[in-house]
Write a protein that holds these residues in place. Sequence first.
Motif, mmCIF file in Angstrom:
data_model
loop_
_atom_site.group_PDB
_atom_site.id
_atom_site.type_symbol
_atom_site.label_atom_id
_atom_site.label_comp_id
_atom_site.label_asym_id
_atom_site.label_seq_id
_atom_site.Cartn_x
_atom_site.Cartn_y
_atom_site.Cartn_z
ATOM 1 N N LEU A 1 6.092 -4.327 2.587
ATOM 2 C CA LEU A 1 4.871 -3.956 3.308
ATOM 3 C C LEU A 1 5.142 -2.813 4.280
ATOM 4 C CD1 LEU A 1 1.920 -4.415 4.163
ATOM 5 C CD2 LEU A 1 2.741 -6.166 5.761
ATOM 6 N N ILE A 2 6.225 -2.908 5.048
ATOM 7 C CA ILE A 2 6.552 -1.855 6.009
ATOM 8 C C ILE A 2 6.852 -0.545 5.292
ATOM 9 C CG2 ILE A 2 8.149 -1.133 7.818
ATOM 10 C CD1 ILE A 2 6.181 -3.375 8.606
ATOM 11 N N VAL A 3 7.595 -0.621 4.191
ATOM 12 C CA VAL A 3 7.869 0.600 3.417
ATOM 13 C C VAL A 3 6.571 1.167 2.859
ATOM 14 C CG1 VAL A 3 9.052 1.536 1.387
ATOM 15 C CG2 VAL A 3 10.237 -0.078 2.873
ATOM 16 N N GLY A 4 5.653 0.294 2.441
ATOM 17 C CA GLY A 4 4.349 0.756 1.956
ATOM 18 C C GLY A 4 3.563 1.477 3.043
ATOM 19 N N LEU A 5 3.614 0.962 4.259
ATOM 20 C CA LEU A 5 2.948 1.630 5.383
ATOM 21 C C LEU A 5 3.541 3.014 5.627
ATOM 22 C CD1 LEU A 5 2.758 -1.420 7.821
ATOM 23 C CD2 LEU A 5 0.832 -0.379 6.638
ATOM 24 N N ILE A 6 4.865 3.108 5.504
ATOM 25 C CA ILE A 6 5.532 4.398 5.681
ATOM 26 C C ILE A 6 5.142 5.357 4.558
ATOM 27 C CG2 ILE A 6 7.795 5.539 5.699
ATOM 28 C CD1 ILE A 6 8.905 2.988 7.037
ATOM 29 N N MET A 7 5.082 4.844 3.330
ATOM 30 C CA MET A 7 4.699 5.685 2.187
ATOM 31 C C MET A 7 3.289 6.244 2.359
ATOM 32 S SD MET A 7 6.306 3.340 -0.861
ATOM 33 C CE MET A 7 5.654 4.310 -2.207
ATOM 34 N N PHE A 8 2.404 5.440 2.926
ATOM 35 C CA PHE A 8 1.048 5.950 3.144
ATOM 36 C C PHE A 8 1.047 7.030 4.221
ATOM 37 C CE2 PHE A 8 -3.262 5.816 4.990
ATOM 38 C CZ PHE A 8 -3.963 6.189 3.851
ATOM 39 N N GLY A 9 1.941 6.915 5.196
ATOM 40 C CA GLY A 9 2.092 7.987 6.180
ATOM 41 C C GLY A 9 2.475 9.294 5.508
ATOM 42 N N ILE A 10 3.323 9.219 4.488
ATOM 43 C CA ILE A 10 3.705 10.417 3.718
ATOM 44 C C ILE A 10 2.487 11.018 3.035
ATOM 45 C CG2 ILE A 10 5.080 11.233 1.757
ATOM 46 C CD1 ILE A 10 7.116 9.019 2.450
ATOM 47 N N VAL A 11 1.657 10.157 2.457
ATOM 48 C CA VAL A 11 0.431 10.627 1.794
ATOM 49 C C VAL A 11 -0.475 11.344 2.790
ATOM 50 C CG1 VAL A 11 -1.694 9.870 0.650
ATOM 51 C CG2 VAL A 11 0.492 8.894 -0.022
ATOM 52 N N ARG A 12 -0.606 10.789 3.978
ATOM 53 C CA ARG A 12 -1.463 11.422 4.988
ATOM 54 C C ARG A 12 -0.925 12.797 5.395
ATOM 55 N NH1 ARG A 12 -3.420 7.572 9.728
ATOM 56 N NH2 ARG A 12 -5.016 9.208 9.775
ATOM 57 N N CYS A 13 0.388 12.912 5.504
ATOM 58 C CA CYS A 13 0.978 14.222 5.835
ATOM 59 C C CYS A 13 0.715 15.234 4.726
ATOM 60 C CB CYS A 13 2.484 14.076 6.061
ATOM 61 S SG CYS A 13 2.924 13.206 7.571
ATOM 62 N N LYS A 14 0.846 14.797 3.479
ATOM 63 C CA LYS A 14 0.578 15.704 2.349
ATOM 64 C C LYS A 14 -0.900 16.096 2.306
ATOM 65 C CE LYS A 14 4.329 14.223 -0.700
ATOM 66 N NZ LYS A 14 4.693 13.606 -2.004
ATOM 67 N N ALA A 15 -1.783 15.154 2.643
ATOM 68 C CA ALA A 15 -3.215 15.461 2.671
ATOM 69 C C ALA A 15 -3.524 16.490 3.759
ATOM 70 C CB ALA A 15 -4.015 14.183 2.909
ATOM 71 N N LEU A 16 -2.855 16.373 4.904
ATOM 72 C CA LEU A 16 -3.041 17.351 5.976
ATOM 73 C C LEU A 16 -2.529 18.724 5.561
ATOM 74 C CD1 LEU A 16 -3.807 18.168 8.840
ATOM 75 C CD2 LEU A 16 -1.613 17.224 9.629
ATOM 76 N N GLN A 17 -1.378 18.757 4.917
ATOM 77 C CA GLN A 17 -0.838 20.035 4.429
ATOM 78 C C GLN A 17 -1.814 20.685 3.435
ATOM 79 O OE1 GLN A 17 3.126 19.306 2.800
ATOM 80 N NE2 GLN A 17 3.501 17.835 4.433
ATOM 81 N N HIS A 18 -2.338 19.873 2.545
ATOM 82 C CA HIS A 18 -3.298 20.376 1.553
ATOM 83 C C HIS A 18 -4.541 20.936 2.232
ATOM 84 C CE1 HIS A 18 -5.613 20.621 -2.146
ATOM 85 N NE2 HIS A 18 -6.535 19.822 -1.629
ATOM 86 N N ARG A 19 -5.016 20.240 3.233
ATOM 87 C CA ARG A 19 -6.214 20.685 3.951
ATOM 88 C C ARG A 19 -5.963 21.999 4.680
ATOM 89 N NH1 ARG A 19 -9.859 16.717 7.811
ATOM 90 N NH2 ARG A 19 -11.582 18.190 8.205
#
Length: 375
Positions: A187-205
């Motif tokens: 679960l904790i690793v999953g939360l961290i992985m979603f943080g990675i997704v959010r960073c990539k979404a910000l970069q894309h934006r």
Amino acid sequence: MFEDIQLIYMNIKILRFWALLYDKNLRRYVCIGLASFHIFTQIVYMMSTNEGLTGIIRNSYMLVLWINTVLRAYLLLADHDRYLALIQKLTEAYYDLLNLNDSYISEILGQVNKVGKLMARGNLFFGMLTSMGFGLYPLSSSERVLPFGSRIPGLNEYESPYYEMWYIFQMLITPMGCCMYIPYTSLIVGLIMFGIVRCKALQHRLRQVALKHPYGDRNSRELREEIIACIRYQQSIIEYMDHINELTTMMFLFELMAFSALLCALLFMLIIVSGTSQLIIVCMYINMILAQILALYWYANELREQNLAVATAAYETEWFTFDVPLRKNILFMMMRAQRPASILLGNIRPITLELFQNLLNTTYTFFTVLKRVYG
């Protein structure tokens, strides 16, 4: 709700079954009560045992593993509302991204769900294999031993029928402990992985800014609103990571210290055990430690790198063509990204692959010292 988010769904479902998240029922007290009682018997055993070095190392590993399991359960209960708030924050951010209907973001969400689901299943599989190793270890011994060294004051646990009853008890609580320990990590690793997704979404934006607002054909008000929205999104990512750190940073420090010592001891155990079966079981113990630590450190390191990459994406907005106030905003955004928010170890230093390498180097150094002294 989170039922559609495969990244975390399986882990929450298991923790919810044991009433460690969301629900409150008898199963919560059964699993924690039995595990706590088992730890008590292990401590009594460790204080009174006359076993050799191999047995002490093996049972120390088991004791730390069970203490860590119960510690995670107590942390979940103590910070229950904060964990639920974090999961809710992830859920809202997930659907916000999904509702953008952007092909790139939909693709990375699909990938992270697939990887998260595979990781959760893989960790449980390896956990069950290790549990089988615990149960098979007594069968490889020439004398009566239990999967976990434990002792109830006033009873001889190696006499029948106490031995058979205690063996069955330990084999019944092992899968329960596995389902308390591993889903928390996943679960904790999953939360961290979603943080990675959010960073990539910000970069894309940010990279889309130069395309949507080209120099010479831009609306200053819309550009300003877009830049401000990106800055706020960056701040929300930082707050999200701070939330994770508040709940996990001290536990990560405890795990690092405990598992470093155990990894060194288990490596030493490889050269003193007799028999192929015992060698295989010790290797399974080592693999479980490395798998749990590596998954966490890998994605924590990737999250840090993706936070750094936000600065590059901000630079690619052609910020030097903006009005002066917007240039300052972008510069502050880049400066903040160059001091990346990270998953911290005891609020001291960021968790990175470099730290993982240092852990292995230090462990191997102590192992070689032990080998020279006792080899």
